[in-house]
Write an enzyme that holds these catalytic residues in place. Structure first.
Site, PDB file in Angstrom:
ATOM      1  N   GLY A  26     -70.322 -12.021 -75.868  1.00 14.38           N
ATOM      2  CA  GLY A  26     -69.387 -10.998 -76.317  1.00 14.38           C
ATOM      3  C   GLY A  26     -68.247 -10.792 -75.355  1.00 14.38           C
ATOM      4  O   GLY A  26     -68.196 -11.381 -74.278  1.00 14.38           O
ATOM      5  N   THR A  29     -63.705  -4.506 -73.398  1.00  9.10           N
ATOM      6  CA  THR A  29     -62.493  -4.073 -72.709  1.00  9.10           C
ATOM      7  C   THR A  29     -62.414  -4.632 -71.295  1.00  9.10           C
ATOM      8  O   THR A  29     -61.363  -5.032 -70.824  1.00  9.10           O
ATOM      9  CB  THR A  29     -62.498  -2.538 -72.604  1.00  9.10           C
ATOM     10  OG1 THR A  29     -62.786  -2.015 -73.881  1.00  9.10           O
ATOM     11  CG2 THR A  29     -61.171  -2.013 -72.114  1.00  9.10           C
ATOM     12  N   VAL A  33     -69.194 -11.045 -71.681  1.00  8.65           N
ATOM     13  CA  VAL A  33     -70.629 -10.855 -71.500  1.00  8.65           C
ATOM     14  C   VAL A  33     -71.314 -12.195 -71.779  1.00  8.65           C
ATOM     15  O   VAL A  33     -71.042 -12.843 -72.790  1.00  8.65           O
ATOM     16  CB  VAL A  33     -71.181  -9.761 -72.450  1.00  8.65           C
ATOM     17  CG1 VAL A  33     -72.649  -9.491 -72.157  1.00  8.65           C
ATOM     18  CG2 VAL A  33     -70.376  -8.473 -72.331  1.00  8.65           C
ATOM     19  N   ASP A 150     -68.143   6.872 -73.625  1.00 13.20           N
ATOM     20  CA  ASP A 150     -67.728   5.735 -74.458  1.00 13.20           C
ATOM     21  C   ASP A 150     -68.843   5.346 -75.430  1.00 13.20           C
ATOM     22  O   ASP A 150     -69.045   4.175 -75.680  1.00 13.20           O
ATOM     23  CB  ASP A 150     -67.364   4.566 -73.536  1.00 13.20           C
ATOM     24  CG  ASP A 150     -66.624   3.460 -74.276  1.00 13.20           C
ATOM     25  OD1 ASP A 150     -66.075   3.736 -75.362  1.00 13.20           O
ATOM     26  OD2 ASP A 150     -66.620   2.321 -73.774  1.00 13.20           O
TER      27      ASP A 150
HETATM   28  N1  LIG Z   1     -77.223  -6.112 -72.072  1.00  9.31           N
HETATM   29  C1  LIG Z   1     -76.735  -6.687 -73.161  1.00  9.31           C
HETATM   30  N2  LIG Z   1     -77.517  -7.482 -73.911  1.00  9.31           N
HETATM   31  C2  LIG Z   1     -77.020  -8.069 -75.020  1.00  9.31           C
HETATM   32  N3  LIG Z   1     -75.774  -7.880 -75.467  1.00  9.31           N
HETATM   33  C3  LIG Z   1     -74.955  -7.094 -74.762  1.00  9.31           C
HETATM   34  C4  LIG Z   1     -75.379  -6.465 -73.580  1.00  9.31           C
HETATM   35  N4  LIG Z   1     -74.347  -5.725 -73.096  1.00  9.31           N
HETATM   36  C5  LIG Z   1     -73.329  -5.892 -73.952  1.00  9.31           C
HETATM   37  N5  LIG Z   1     -73.684  -6.710 -74.948  1.00  9.31           N
HETATM   38  C6  LIG Z   1     -72.888  -7.096 -76.097  1.00  9.31           C
HETATM   39  O1  LIG Z   1     -71.740  -7.784 -75.674  1.00  9.31           O
HETATM   40  C7  LIG Z   1     -70.649  -7.398 -76.490  1.00  9.31           C
HETATM   41  C8  LIG Z   1     -69.516  -6.949 -75.609  1.00  9.31           C
HETATM   42  O2  LIG Z   1     -69.969  -5.836 -74.878  1.00  9.31           O
HETATM   43  P1  LIG Z   1     -69.042  -4.954 -74.009  1.00  9.31           P
HETATM   44  O3  LIG Z   1     -69.857  -3.828 -73.480  1.00  9.31           O
HETATM   45  O4  LIG Z   1     -68.294  -5.794 -73.043  1.00  9.31           O
HETATM   46  O5  LIG Z   1     -67.953  -4.452 -75.009  1.00  9.31           O
HETATM   47  P2  LIG Z   1     -68.060  -3.299 -76.076  1.00  9.31           P
HETATM   48  O6  LIG Z   1     -69.154  -2.351 -75.744  1.00  9.31           O
HETATM   49  O7  LIG Z   1     -68.125  -3.917 -77.414  1.00  9.31           O
HETATM   50  O8  LIG Z   1     -66.729  -2.585 -75.923  1.00  9.31           O
HETATM   51  P3  LIG Z   1     -66.020  -2.065 -74.614  1.00  9.31           P
HETATM   52  O9  LIG Z   1     -64.789  -2.809 -74.681  1.00  9.31           O
HETATM   53  O10 LIG Z   1     -65.829  -0.625 -74.810  1.00  9.31           O
HETATM   54  O11 LIG Z   1     -66.854  -2.342 -73.425  1.00  9.31           O
HETATM   55  C9  LIG Z   1     -71.163  -6.344 -77.447  1.00  9.31           C
HETATM   56  O12 LIG Z   1     -71.548  -6.970 -78.641  1.00  9.31           O
HETATM   57  C10 LIG Z   1     -72.378  -5.818 -76.788  1.00  9.31           C
HETATM   58  O13 LIG Z   1     -73.329  -5.293 -77.704  1.00  9.31           O
END
Ligand SMILES: Nc1ncnc2c1ncn2[C@@H]1O[C@H](COP(=O)(O)OP(=O)(O)OP(=O)(O)O)[C@@H](O)[C@H]1O
Length: 474
Positions: A26, A29, A33, A150
């Site tokens: 993923g 912001t 990931v 958030d």
């Molecule tokens: N620990 C985790 N295990 C599996 N997937 C994750 C994990 N952390 C984040 N993700 C997934 O990775 C993707 C990107 O996450 P990320 O937190 O960077 O952005 P977001 O929460 O979608 O938005 P933001 O931009 O506000 O951070 C999302 O689909 C999120 O569910």
């Protein structure tokens, strides 16, 4: 050494060798990931999510305060909070990698699966169990003076197969504060920011906001679990740097009616209410009624809880602790630990899809200092790593020079949160009992949110679900 296709060669930092990279899962912001597997003997094969934080445009790396505050997040241990298991710093460019427990699902995908693939609602047991666990995690954060700021479906993770199957984990807590939740992503990666879960007091420019902002977001998520559609889908006005977002406020007012001083006495003090009151009051809102949208009987416990979460006045809004005691959770179906199972015998079992992994992606942009800079790697869960401790020490030294008034790491009276410093990221009780932020962060920092590209969103009932210009995050 890894050739990157250009003349420049990159050295992989030593800490990376303890993981096997599976691919990208993923993009948000703050960065990308990745899914990795541990190669450490004690955790061999364990799936871990690594969040790589991009450099800010200024290229100023990770601030000492951020490092310290992130280290403190490691002290947050609760079943419904995503565990930060490791912190790695790439000394070459001071970029940051946070290793978290991997969760197979998140509510964004769970809701999307129901909406687009199944076209039927979640069972009542699942909705109640998800909500209860979100509140349980949030109650822990709030009782330790952490505001998430958030909350949104993609930050609510749900564990896949294993001991913790179907258990909710709140992710990304504390990061909005640490990274100052920029209005725009640090890098222009096309990720769209959402304002849909933002509380009205934030939109009206409140200066001292409270844990109630998270309860508003939970109310929005509760409604979305029931209807499979975001409750207030405002369109962000990107031309303004201030928090006032008229379209989002209007989406709220259309459902909940005009806010009034009678319902919300401190409304009069909010800067953007003062400057926009006449405009807002001149508009007519149909007041379509929350109960018809969520299709709950007005006298039901579920509806009562929802309206208490969506109370205009943050001082009157239900708290996480109070919500956990609400009658909704004391009636059948009772909430359970594995949220993703049928509520009753005979109910359909839903197989939620595994998270897609982009196997073609590498940890791009990794740079490292000459190997002599690396101390021995010792970064398995539970240990403050050699590398990070060294970074911390450097960071603290820098910080002492920069800000001699910064408090030292202090003991926190809140049980397992021992070691947290109330002067840094965490909130303190003000004289009035209202939680306030410290360190001059008095302006609300609007929530950030990215949305994944909708690849199959053809259901006409939900055609407005996706925000415009959305972008796929992986
Ligand atoms: N620990 C985790 N295990 C599996 N997937 C994750 C994990 N952390 C984040 N993700 C997934 O990775 C993707 C990107 O996450 P990320 O937190 O960077 O952005 P977001 O929460 O979608 O938005 P933001 O931009 O506000 O951070 C999302 O689909 C999120 O569910």
């Amino acid at each position: 050494m890894v050739a990157d296709g250009s003349t420049k060669q990159r050295v992989r930092p030593e800490w990376l060798q303890q993981y096997e990279l599976m691919g990208k899962i993923g993009e948000g912001t703050y960065g990308l990931v990745y899914l990795v597997r541990s190669k450490q003997p004690s955790h061999r094969g364990m799936k871990i999510a690594i969040k790589k934080f991009k450099q800010s445009k200024e290229g100023d790396g990770v601030s000492p305060t951020a490092i310290r505050e992130i280290m403190l997040l490691r002290e947050c241990i609760h079943e419904n909070i995503l565990k930060l298991i490791n912190v790695h710093i790439n000394h070459g460019d001071m970029s940051l990698y946070l290793a978290f427990d991997y969760a197979e699902h998140d509510l964004y995908e769970v809701i999307r699966h129901h909406r687009e693939k199944l076209s039927f609602a979640m069972n009542q047991y699942t909705v109640k169990s998800l909500l209860w666990q979100i509140l349980n995690g949030l109650n822990y954060l709030h009782s330790n003076w952490i505001i998430h700021r958030d909350l949104k479906p993609s930050n609510i993770l749900v564990m896949g197969e294993g001991d913790e199957q179907g258990v909710v984990k709140i992710g990304d807590f504390g990061l909005a504060r640490i990274f100052q939740a920029p209005l725009k992503p640090l890098c222009d990666n096309g990720v769209v920011v959402t304002i849909w879960y933002r509380a009205p007091e934030l939109l009206l420019g409140v200066k001292h906001y409270t844990t109630a902002v998270d309860m508003w977001a939970v109310g929005c998520i509760f409604a979305e679990l029931l209807t499979l559609k975001p409750l207030f889908q405002g369109v962000e006005d990107k031309s303004t740097p201030n928090p006032f977002q008229l379209d989002q406020l209007e989406k709220i007012f259309k459902v909940l009616g005009h806010p009034t001083l009678e319902k919300w006495p401190t409304l009069a003090n909010l800067p953007h209410w003062q400057s926009n009151r006449l405009l807002i009051q001149s508009r007519k809102y149909e007041n379509s009624g929350l109960c018809s949208i969520v299709q709950l009987p007005p006298k039901s416990a579920a509806f009562d809880l929802l309206t208490r979460m969506l109370e205009y006045d943050p001082a009157k809004r239900i708290t996480a602790a109070q919500a956990l005691e609400h009658g909704y959770f004391r009636s059948d179906p009772m909430p359970g630990r594995n949220a993703l199972i049928p509520g009753q015998p005979g109910e359909k079992v839903v197989n939620y899809p595994a998270r897609p992994v982009d196997h073609s992606t590498d940890f791009d942009g990794v740079t490292a200092p000459p190997p002599s800079h690396f101390p021995p790697s010792n970064s398995m869960p539970g240990n403050a790593t050699g590398q990070v401790q060294q970074s911390m020490t450097m960071a603290m030294q820098q910080q002492r020079v920069q800000n001699s008034s910064m408090g030292a790491l202090g003991a926190n009276p809140q049980g397992s949160m021992h070691g947290m410093n109330a002067n840094s990221m965490f909130i303190q009780r003000g004289n009035t009992g209202i939680a306030q932020q410290q360190q001059g962060q008095l302006q609300p920092q609007p929530q950030q949110g990215g949305r994944r590209k909708d690849q199959s969103g053809t259901n006409p009932n939900y055609q407005h679900y996706q925000p415009p210009n959305k972008s796929r995050r992986m």
